[in-house]
Structures are given as C-alpha cells and as structure tokens.
Design a protein around this motif. Structure first.
Motif, PDB file in Angstrom:
ATOM      1  N   PRO A 130       3.090  20.759  -9.870  1.00 16.27           N
ATOM      2  CA  PRO A 130       2.572  19.743 -10.040  1.00 16.27           C
ATOM      3  C   PRO A 130       2.026  18.793  -8.634  1.00 16.27           C
ATOM      4  O   PRO A 130       1.180  18.180  -8.524  1.00 16.27           O
ATOM      5  CB  PRO A 130       3.353  18.875 -11.025  1.00 16.27           C
ATOM      6  N   GLY A 131       2.916  19.055  -7.782  1.00 17.30           N
ATOM      7  CA  GLY A 131       3.014  18.538  -6.567  1.00 17.30           C
ATOM      8  C   GLY A 131       2.183  19.037  -5.457  1.00 17.30           C
ATOM      9  O   GLY A 131       1.691  18.816  -4.377  1.00 17.30           O
ATOM     10  N   LYS A 132       1.378  20.328  -5.895  1.00 12.75           N
ATOM     11  CA  LYS A 132       0.607  21.084  -4.850  1.00 12.75           C
ATOM     12  C   LYS A 132      -0.727  20.905  -5.343  1.00 12.75           C
ATOM     13  O   LYS A 132      -1.235  20.560  -6.735  1.00 12.75           O
ATOM     14  CB  LYS A 132       0.983  22.622  -4.974  1.00 12.75           C
ATOM     15  N   ARG A 133      -1.909  20.900  -4.451  1.00 15.55           N
ATOM     16  CA  ARG A 133      -3.174  21.155  -4.595  1.00 15.55           C
ATOM     17  C   ARG A 133      -3.630  22.445  -5.181  1.00 15.55           C
ATOM     18  O   ARG A 133      -3.322  23.554  -4.522  1.00 15.55           O
ATOM     19  CB  ARG A 133      -3.895  20.756  -3.527  1.00 15.55           C
ATOM     20  N   VAL A 134      -4.119  22.539  -6.318  1.00 11.68           N
ATOM     21  CA  VAL A 134      -4.565  23.900  -6.634  1.00 11.68           C
ATOM     22  C   VAL A 134      -5.889  23.965  -6.935  1.00 11.68           C
ATOM     23  O   VAL A 134      -6.562  23.173  -7.431  1.00 11.68           O
ATOM     24  CB  VAL A 134      -4.123  24.029  -8.241  1.00 11.68           C
ATOM     25  N   LEU A 135      -6.667  25.072  -6.257  1.00 19.32           N
ATOM     26  CA  LEU A 135      -8.119  25.247  -6.246  1.00 19.32           C
ATOM     27  C   LEU A 135      -8.423  26.345  -6.950  1.00 19.32           C
ATOM     28  O   LEU A 135      -7.730  27.518  -6.907  1.00 19.32           O
ATOM     29  CB  LEU A 135      -8.633  25.183  -4.808  1.00 19.32           C
ATOM     30  N   MET A 136      -9.672  26.363  -7.273  1.00 23.89           N
ATOM     31  CA  MET A 136     -10.328  27.865  -8.067  1.00 23.89           C
ATOM     32  C   MET A 136     -11.645  27.922  -7.529  1.00 23.89           C
ATOM     33  O   MET A 136     -12.424  26.987  -7.190  1.00 23.89           O
ATOM     34  CB  MET A 136     -10.475  27.734  -9.424  1.00 23.89           C
ATOM     35  N   PRO A 137     -12.302  29.402  -7.123  1.00 24.12           N
ATOM     36  CA  PRO A 137     -13.545  29.444  -6.645  1.00 24.12           C
ATOM     37  C   PRO A 137     -14.556  28.939  -7.768  1.00 24.12           C
ATOM     38  O   PRO A 137     -15.696  28.435  -7.341  1.00 24.12           O
ATOM     39  CB  PRO A 137     -13.606  30.951  -6.639  1.00 24.12           C
ATOM     40  N   ALA A 346     -13.419  22.029  -3.197  1.00 18.00           N
ATOM     41  CA  ALA A 346     -14.012  21.968  -4.545  1.00 18.00           C
ATOM     42  C   ALA A 346     -13.293  22.672  -5.395  1.00 18.00           C
ATOM     43  O   ALA A 346     -12.540  23.645  -5.012  1.00 18.00           O
ATOM     44  CB  ALA A 346     -15.482  22.669  -4.237  1.00 18.00           C
ATOM     45  N   GLY A 347     -13.405  22.714  -6.901  1.00 16.51           N
ATOM     46  CA  GLY A 347     -12.971  23.286  -7.887  1.00 16.51           C
ATOM     47  C   GLY A 347     -11.409  23.162  -8.067  1.00 16.51           C
ATOM     48  O   GLY A 347     -10.580  23.924  -8.322  1.00 16.51           O
ATOM     49  N   GLU A 348     -10.881  21.880  -7.846  1.00 11.17           N
ATOM     50  CA  GLU A 348      -9.578  21.531  -7.754  1.00 11.17           C
ATOM     51  C   GLU A 348      -9.209  21.284  -9.400  1.00 11.17           C
ATOM     52  O   GLU A 348      -9.679  20.605 -10.063  1.00 11.17           O
ATOM     53  CB  GLU A 348      -9.257  20.066  -7.120  1.00 11.17           C
ATOM     54  N   ILE A 349      -7.926  21.912  -9.764  1.00 10.31           N
ATOM     55  CA  ILE A 349      -7.603  21.577 -11.056  1.00 10.31           C
ATOM     56  C   ILE A 349      -6.755  20.185 -11.038  1.00 10.31           C
ATOM     57  O   ILE A 349      -5.918  20.235 -10.396  1.00 10.31           O
ATOM     58  CB  ILE A 349      -6.393  22.932 -11.273  1.00 10.31           C
ATOM     59  N   LEU A 350      -7.105  19.636 -12.073  1.00  8.40           N
ATOM     60  CA  LEU A 350      -6.509  18.235 -12.181  1.00  8.40           C
ATOM     61  C   LEU A 350      -6.135  18.080 -13.441  1.00  8.40           C
ATOM     62  O   LEU A 350      -6.788  18.282 -14.739  1.00  8.40           O
ATOM     63  CB  LEU A 350      -7.676  17.060 -11.916  1.00  8.40           C
ATOM     64  N   LEU A 351      -4.626  17.762 -13.550  1.00  9.08           N
ATOM     65  CA  LEU A 351      -4.098  17.691 -15.058  1.00  9.08           C
ATOM     66  C   LEU A 351      -3.419  16.314 -15.101  1.00  9.08           C
ATOM     67  O   LEU A 351      -2.732  15.812 -14.265  1.00  9.08           O
ATOM     68  CB  LEU A 351      -3.101  18.851 -15.241  1.00  9.08           C
ATOM     69  N   ASP A 352      -3.651  15.721 -16.336  1.00  8.41           N
ATOM     70  CA  ASP A 352      -2.662  14.267 -16.487  1.00  8.41           C
ATOM     71  C   ASP A 352      -1.236  14.783 -16.455  1.00  8.41           C
ATOM     72  O   ASP A 352      -0.673  15.722 -16.965  1.00  8.41           O
ATOM     73  CB  ASP A 352      -3.056  14.115 -17.932  1.00  8.41           C
ATOM     74  N   PRO A 353      -0.522  14.020 -15.577  1.00  5.97           N
ATOM     75  CA  PRO A 353       0.749  14.416 -15.602  1.00  5.97           C
ATOM     76  C   PRO A 353       2.066  14.662 -16.730  1.00  5.97           C
ATOM     77  O   PRO A 353       2.697  15.724 -16.951  1.00  5.97           O
ATOM     78  CB  PRO A 353       1.416  13.330 -14.578  1.00  5.97           C
TER      79      PRO A 353
END
Length: 396
Positions: A130-137, A346-353
């Motif tokens: 959860p503390g990392k930035r997660v990107l997807m193509p 771009a394409g960052e995964i954002l989730l409610d904590p």
C-alpha cells in the motif's frame, strides 16, 4: 446450466485518442445474483499496434532508463507477450503468476511497481504494497472472471448463503476479495479447500466454475459455485484435444484447471502456471500439449530447451475462436504504453486504504496457510523425526 446468447450490457470504449477500428469485442459469462444461471455480457479489448523492430529497440532502451530513473521494477505475468517477459527478466524484475508478482513487488526495494498484466493483478500488488506506487500500462486491461463477478451481484449471492465460507480465486477485484473469507490461487486451492472440508465447512466458491468443479471433484467438499469462466480456458475443446493427441501420441498433456472438464479429464498433469512449467521440466517426455494461454509457452521453452510445446486447440475446423488461446486483455500490455506509464505516471492503481486492508485479510490468510503447510512438509534432516512426513507415501 446454459447461458443465454443475448448480451446484457456493454463496456463502452471512451478513449477518443484511439482509432475505434482498433477494438475487438468479446462475450463473457455474466452470472446472476442467484449464482446458478448466467447471461452473456460483452466487453472490449484494444488491439495492440504492431511495431517495427527499430521502434521496439528504441522503446526497450527507453524503458530501461525510465525504470532506473523512477526507482521502479517491472513485474510481468506469464501470459503477457514474450517481449515484456524478457524485459522484466533483463531488468531485474519478475515473471510469475499474479500472487508471486505481488509478493515480489512487496519484498523488492523499488518504490514503484510496474505491473504488466490485468487490472486485478495491479490491485493485488497495491493491496500487498500500500505504500508503493503501482502503475499499469493500461488500466482498461481486465479479465472475464473479474468482469463476470461484480460486487453487488456477488454480495447478494453471499448474503443468500450466510452459512458458507466464502473462497474466491485470485482473479477477482479488490472489492470482491474484501467480501471473502479466503483468497486462493490455482496452486493452493486444493489444499485450502481440503482443509476447510476436513473441518466441516461448506464452501461458497467464486468466480471460475471449471476450477471450482475440479476442486470439488478432488476434495469432495460441499461447494456452491459461482458460474463464471475464463475467456481463454473456456474455449479449449475436449474433442479437438482428442484429435490432437492422436497426432502426437507420445505427448504429455498439461492442463490449467480453469479448462472445461472434458479437457481436464485428458490431462497428464492438471496445475497452475508454475506447476505446469515444473512438470514440463521434470517429466520424461519430449512433446507437450499445453492447455493454457500461449504466453506461458515462452517460459516453458526457456525452462525446458529442446522440448516441443504444442498449444491445445480452442476451435474445430468449422468453428472460430474468440481468444485463440491468448488473452486479449493481456495483449493490451505493450512497449508503447509501458514506456508511457513510466514517463507520465499514468495508469496508477488507487485503492481506498480501508478497502485495501479488508481485501488483504483473505490474502494474508492464504499466505499464512501456505507458510504453515511448507513448515509441515519441510524435512529437518533427522530421519526419525521426519518419518511422519512420509507416512502416507507408498513405494517408489
């Protein structure tokens, strides 16, 4: 059961920058909240652009630079194109199944994870990191199992059967995982369900009906199955496989358990992606017929050079295939959009904590189970103390 042939809803494409001719539409199983019947939904996938060799080389060089600049690591699924798998390996990343991708990203020092796969894989990576930035193509790269198990309908199904333990496959959204008691991968599903069955628990399983039926047949568990399916594996044909086996009588058949029962019944090995690679390396055979996404053949050929791998058939001579044994959403991952997500964020995964924490519980429960199982079966070197490990093993 039978699904109606009428599409009930469509996932519309809204990106005005792309040529609409570069889209394909696909039907997928869309179960009802009752769980026992389904209609057919319709989804779309972008068709990747075919790049010239010089452009591919330029993009690979740029991606290597961007990964270093962004303190990022590339994690790729076995089903994406070989070019991306190769790039992940070359840059110190990982090529694996969805859970191992997420675990690798969690344990890696990189602050940014780039997930080449489909959206639920990016969500799983974010859940564990959860503390990392997660990107997807491409955030539009989805999965027919995920699409076919929407939260509202699935929650209603669960609410109708409150006496059952909810077990969901990894190929589901974070929201569906948050509704579950357990999350499982195909590699560990049998062990977990067998353990729950031994404790007298009744199972509500989602979303893949073929994998669920296989687990039920092997464990004898009382399982109520959500009626979803994988677009790729559901297309493998038992009759066509019989004909192919007649052409290659010496070949061993490796089958992913998301495949229909008529295909699973012909398998020499039924297993997850990693289990099939292991079987290809260890079995005394030179030819293998493989019933899973063709993306896995790249790793199989690397792991077992000199062996021949043949894709299982998805359609007969008078039929056409939808996926042709390659997931159209996995194919949306390419060098252009991989470079773009790193350049622009771009394409960052954002989730409610709060959702992420809730979705992590069934995953952690699975990981804890796996750790306990591995400790139980690991030999210490003391034959007297380890005798119980082998008490159920017959003669070699």
């Amino acid at each position: 059961f039978f699904c109606s042939k009428n599409a009930q809803y469509e996932h519309k494409w809204t990106d005005d920058r792309m040529n609409p001719t570069l889209l394909r539409t696909f039907d997928f199983d869309s179960p009802t909240a009752a769980g026992g019947s389904c209609s057919v939904g319709q989804a779309w996938a972008k068709v990747p652009e075919d790049l010239p060799g010089q452009r591919r080389d330029e993009l690979k060089a740029r991606i290597r630079t961007l990964l270093r600049r962004e303190n990022a690591v590339l994690v790729a699924h076995y089903y994406v194109d070989a070019e991306l798998q190769e790039l992940a390996d070359e840059t110190g990343g990982c090529v694996a199944d969805s859970l191992e991708m997420a675990r690798f990203g969690r344990d890696h020092a990189a602050s940014t994870l780039v997930v080449a796969g489909v959206r639920f894989m990016g969500e799983t990576a974010k859940i564990l990191s959860p503390g990392k930035r997660v990107l997807m193509p491409d955030l539009d790269a989805t999965c027919s199992l995920d699409l076919g198990c929407p939260l509202d309908a699935f929650s209603a199904f669960c609410d109708a059967h409150p006496d059952r333990t909810v077990v969901v496959y990894a190929n589901t959204s974070a929201a569906v995982k948050a509704r579950a008691d357990w999350a499982v991968t195909s590699a560990i599903a049998l062990d977990i369900v067998a353990d729950l069955h031994a404790r007298g628990e009744k199972i509500l399983w989602a979303p893949d009906r073929h994998l669920g039926a296989y687990v039920q047949s092997q464990t004898g568990a009382d399982m109520l199955l959500w009626q979803g399916s994988c677009l790729v594996h559901d297309e493998f044909k038992g009759m066509e496989l019989e004909l192919l086996r007649a052409e290659y009588p010496q070949a061993k058949v490796l089958v992913h358990p998301e495949s229909p029962p008529a295909v699973v019944a012909q398998a020499d090995v039924v297993g997850s992606t990693s289990q099939m690679i292991k079987a290809a390396c260890e079995l005394d055979a030179t030819h293998f017929i493989v019933a899973t996404d063709q993306g896995l053949l790249y790793k199989m050929r690397l792991a077992a050079p000199g062996k021949v791998f043949i894709a299982a058939p998805t359609a007969g001579g008078s039929a056409t295939c939808k996926s042709c044994a390659h997931c159209p959403w996995m194919a949306m991952n390419g060098l252009e959009n991989l470079a773009g997500c790193l350049e622009r964020g771009a394409g960052e995964i954002l989730l409610d904590p709060a959702l992420g924490r809730q979705a992590r519980r069934p995953i952690d429960r699975m990981l804890d189970f796996a750790a306990r199982r591995d400790r139980r079966v690991k030999a210490s070197g003391d034959l007297a103390r380890d005798a119980a490990l082998f008490s159920a093993v017959g003669p070699a």
